[in-house]
Design a protein around this motif. Structure first.
Motif, PDB file in Angstrom:
ATOM      1  N   LEU A 214       0.837  -1.198   0.000  1.00 57.89           N
ATOM      2  CA  LEU A 214       0.000   0.000   0.000  1.00 57.89           C
ATOM      3  C   LEU A 214       0.875   1.253   0.000  1.00 57.89           C
ATOM      4  O   LEU A 214       0.661   2.173  -0.783  1.00 57.89           O
ATOM      5  N   LEU A 215       1.868   1.293   0.876  1.00 55.09           N
ATOM      6  CA  LEU A 215       2.743   2.459   0.953  1.00 55.09           C
ATOM      7  C   LEU A 215       3.544   2.632  -0.339  1.00 55.09           C
ATOM      8  O   LEU A 215       3.703   3.757  -0.824  1.00 55.09           O
TER       9      LEU A 215
ATOM     10  N   ALA B  49      -7.171  -1.806   4.240  1.00 50.95           N
ATOM     11  CA  ALA B  49      -8.210  -0.897   3.755  1.00 50.95           C
ATOM     12  C   ALA B  49      -8.356   0.306   4.687  1.00 50.95           C
ATOM     13  O   ALA B  49      -8.491   1.449   4.223  1.00 50.95           O
ATOM     14  N   ALA B  50      -8.309   0.066   5.996  1.00 57.58           N
ATOM     15  CA  ALA B  50      -8.424   1.174   6.949  1.00 57.58           C
ATOM     16  C   ALA B  50      -7.236   2.119   6.831  1.00 57.58           C
ATOM     17  O   ALA B  50      -7.401   3.346   6.826  1.00 57.58           O
ATOM     18  N   VAL B  51      -6.035   1.570   6.716  1.00 58.28           N
ATOM     19  CA  VAL B  51      -4.843   2.414   6.578  1.00 58.28           C
ATOM     20  C   VAL B  51      -4.891   3.186   5.263  1.00 58.28           C
ATOM     21  O   VAL B  51      -4.540   4.370   5.220  1.00 58.28           O
ATOM     22  N   ARG B  52      -5.370   2.548   4.195  1.00 58.71           N
ATOM     23  CA  ARG B  52      -5.497   3.242   2.903  1.00 58.71           C
ATOM     24  C   ARG B  52      -6.426   4.452   3.044  1.00 58.71           C
ATOM     25  O   ARG B  52      -6.094   5.560   2.612  1.00 58.71           O
ATOM     26  N   LEU B  53      -7.576   4.247   3.640  1.00 58.64           N
ATOM     27  CA  LEU B  53      -8.520   5.351   3.836  1.00 58.64           C
ATOM     28  C   LEU B  53      -7.940   6.409   4.766  1.00 58.64           C
ATOM     29  O   LEU B  53      -8.077   7.607   4.524  1.00 58.64           O
TER      30      LEU B  53
ATOM     31  N   ARG C 122       1.412   4.189  -2.984  1.00 58.27           N
ATOM     32  CA  ARG C 122       1.126   5.611  -2.742  1.00 58.27           C
ATOM     33  C   ARG C 122       2.255   6.518  -3.238  1.00 58.27           C
ATOM     34  O   ARG C 122       2.042   7.697  -3.459  1.00 58.27           O
ATOM     35  N   ARG C 123       3.464   5.987  -3.369  1.00 58.36           N
ATOM     36  CA  ARG C 123       4.626   6.746  -3.869  1.00 58.36           C
ATOM     37  C   ARG C 123       4.859   8.049  -3.080  1.00 58.36           C
ATOM     38  O   ARG C 123       5.110   9.100  -3.661  1.00 58.36           O
ATOM     39  N   GLN C 124       4.747   7.959  -1.756  1.00 65.23           N
ATOM     40  CA  GLN C 124       4.971   9.120  -0.889  1.00 65.23           C
ATOM     41  C   GLN C 124       6.226   8.947  -0.030  1.00 65.23           C
ATOM     42  O   GLN C 124       6.445   9.718   0.900  1.00 65.23           O
ATOM     43  N   ASN C 125       7.019   7.897  -0.323  1.00 60.36           N
ATOM     44  CA  ASN C 125       8.221   7.563   0.457  1.00 60.36           C
ATOM     45  C   ASN C 125       7.919   7.250   1.917  1.00 60.36           C
ATOM     46  O   ASN C 125       8.759   7.425   2.790  1.00 60.36           O
ATOM     47  N   GLU C 126       6.712   6.762   2.184  1.00 59.84           N
ATOM     48  CA  GLU C 126       6.342   6.348   3.529  1.00 59.84           C
ATOM     49  C   GLU C 126       6.897   4.939   3.770  1.00 59.84           C
ATOM     50  O   GLU C 126       7.114   4.189   2.830  1.00 59.84           O
ATOM     51  N   TYR C 127       7.107   4.617   5.043  1.00 62.91           N
ATOM     52  CA  TYR C 127       7.608   3.282   5.352  1.00 62.91           C
ATOM     53  C   TYR C 127       7.080   2.812   6.701  1.00 62.91           C
ATOM     54  O   TYR C 127       6.696   3.602   7.552  1.00 62.91           O
ATOM     55  N   LEU C 128       7.056   1.485   6.837  1.00 63.54           N
ATOM     56  CA  LEU C 128       6.605   0.858   8.067  1.00 63.54           C
ATOM     57  C   LEU C 128       7.762   0.786   9.054  1.00 63.54           C
ATOM     58  O   LEU C 128       8.908   0.564   8.665  1.00 63.54           O
ATOM     59  N   GLU C 129       7.429   0.960  10.313  1.00 62.58           N
ATOM     60  CA  GLU C 129       8.405   0.775  11.377  1.00 62.58           C
ATOM     61  C   GLU C 129       7.712   0.035  12.506  1.00 62.58           C
ATOM     62  O   GLU C 129       6.693   0.514  13.014  1.00 62.58           O
TER      63      GLU C 129
END
Length: 184
Positions: A49-50, A159-163, A53-60
């Motif tokens: 998902l991240l 889906a919740a994180v996407r929204l 989105r191509r926003q350079n977000e990442y999971l930690e």
């Protein structure tokens, strides 16, 4: 509190905050259960998902050892964290250090019969609302009636994180409220 740490909350830009913090509660010292047993199966979906989105977000994945001081925690959470997703637990107290806008996706362990497993149902909802954060509550079925450890629906979480990241505002307990009755 933020000003005391030397931080001006009015100058923090959402576009600079790239971390989606994950609370798994899988560490050995997680008290009272509430472990998100299948979080490793959910991480690839969230990362995809991240990436999309191509926003350079990442999971930690949250590691309390990474925060050597209260001031460091305050600065890190306010300057870096964009969203939080995870099983209900003490890690959510870090919301006090975060800056709006922030999206909170809290996974709540619920027994198969629909009864609540843990008692403080609205604690982090209240913190989120008071601080101006978006808040999502997602139930996860516990592995047994006597356990609060649970497997969560990875598709529902994604889906919740996407929204949430798309600034889709959640109506309290919707759209992921699954008919669980919260007893007083």
């Amino acid at each position: 509190m933020m000003t005391a740490a030397g931080l001006d909350p009015t100058k923090l830009q959402l576009s600079n905050r790239k971390v989606v913090m994950v609370f798994s509660r899988m560490e050995a010292n997680a008290r009272n259960g509430r472990r998100w047993l299948n979080y490793q199966q959910c991480l690839p979906m969230l990362q995809q998902l991240l990436d999309d989105r191509r926003q350079n977000e990442y999971l930690e994945v949250f590691d309390p050892k990474k925060f050597p001081s209260l001031k460091f925690a305050m600065l890190y959470w306010s300057q870096n964290v964009r969203a939080v997703v995870g099983m209900h637990g003490g890690g959510f107290y870090n919301l006090y250090f975060a800056t709006a806008p922030l999206s909170v996706v809290e996974i709540w362990p619920v027994s198969a019969d629909g009864r609540q497993v843990h008692a403080t149902t609205n604690l982090f909802w209240e913190v989120s609302r008071l601080r101006g954060f978006d808040y999502w509550l997602l139930p996860a079925t516990t592995v047994s009636a006597s356990s609060s450890d649970a497997n969560a629906d990875c598709s529902m979480i994604t889906a919740a994180v996407r929204l949430a990241l798309g600034r889709g505002y959640a109506t309290v307990l919707e759209p992921f409220y699954q008919g669980t009755t919260w007893s007083a």
